[in-house]
Write an enzyme that holds these catalytic residues in place. Structure first.
Site, short mmCIF file in Angstrom:
data_model
loop_
_atom_site.label_atom_id
_atom_site.label_comp_id
_atom_site.label_asym_id
_atom_site.label_seq_id
_atom_site.Cartn_x
_atom_site.Cartn_y
_atom_site.Cartn_z
CG HIS A 36 -1.88 1.14 1.29
ND1 HIS A 36 -1.53 2.36 1.80
CD2 HIS A 36 -3.17 1.25 0.87
CE1 HIS A 36 -2.55 3.18 1.72
NE2 HIS A 36 -3.56 2.54 1.17
CG ASP A 37 -0.88 4.56 -1.00
OD1 ASP A 37 -1.24 3.87 -1.97
OD2 ASP A 37 -1.60 5.43 -0.49
CE LYS A 123 -5.04 3.75 -1.17
NZ LYS A 123 -4.55 5.06 -0.73
#
Length: 214
Positions: A36-37, A123
């Site tokens: 995630h990110d 995202k």
């Protein structure tokens, strides 16, 4: 509205984790690993060469290697740089314009960068499910478990885990493969996840599950 400068803090040890309400164990036949990110724009808030950054990256890299070896899909979320106000939406009010349109800022460290066969999602919101193909990909793969690593624990990591719960996808938040603005925020995210929407676990426990033979 800029990202805060994060002071060094130790990652939580296994005996410091909250008690889970569920007894889920990750199954490599059902799981997807979400990275995630992990873009330099977000990681720049952490002091280089210190915890929690070093441990979080090392543990995420270990999980990525194990997932690929076990046939577990690896999905990376990454935000677009240079978003327009319309694309940014309410995030503009909370966090400003976001990442610049700079390939270096938008890239991931080599140790956790996407590899051939991984999936890269663009995202837009806190949750990795919102306005992305993640739910459809998981359904198409016949998978209903999400292992969550990355930053920031009390924002996108927690919101993705909560969103997974609302879709009847079992989330596993990896306590020592996520990082946050502070140890206080980190611990709060783990407590909320363990009590409301996910199983909180460790890298070593997941490695054992992912490498377990039938």
């Amino acid at each position: 509205m800029a990202l805060p400068a994060v002071a060094p803090y130790p990652l939580p040890a296994p005996d410091e984790l909250p008690v889970n309400r569920v007894s889920w164990t990750a199954d490599p036949r059902r799981a997807v690993l979400l990275v995630h990110d992990l873009q330099h724009h977000f990681l720049g808030a952490f002091p280089a060469g210190e915890q929690p950054l070093t441990g979080m990256l090392a543990n995420t890299a270990r999980l990525m290697a194990a997932a690929r070896a076990a046939g577990v899909p690896v999905v990376h979320s990454a935000q677009k740089g240079g978003q327009t106000p319309e694309e940014r939406g309410l995030q503009l009010d909370f966090w400003g314009p976001g990442a610049p349109d700079d390939p270096e800022k938008l890239s991931a460290p080599a140790s956790v960068a996407p590899a051939p066969g991984d999936v890269l999602l663009r995202k837009w919101k806190y949750s990795a499910f919102v306005r992305t193909e993640l739910a459809g990909l998981m359904s198409g793969w016949g998978r209903d478990e999400l292992i969550v690593t990355g930053v920031y624990a009390h924002i996108g990591v927690l919101m993705s885990a909560a969103d997974a719960w609302q879709r009847d996808i079992r989330a596993h938040v990896v306590a020592d493969a996520v990082a946050d603005f502070s140890r206080e925020d980190h611990d709060m995210a783990l407590r909320w996840a363990a009590g409301r929407c996910a199983a909180v676990t460790t890298t070593d426990a997941l490695l054992g599950a992912l490498t377990e033979k039938d």
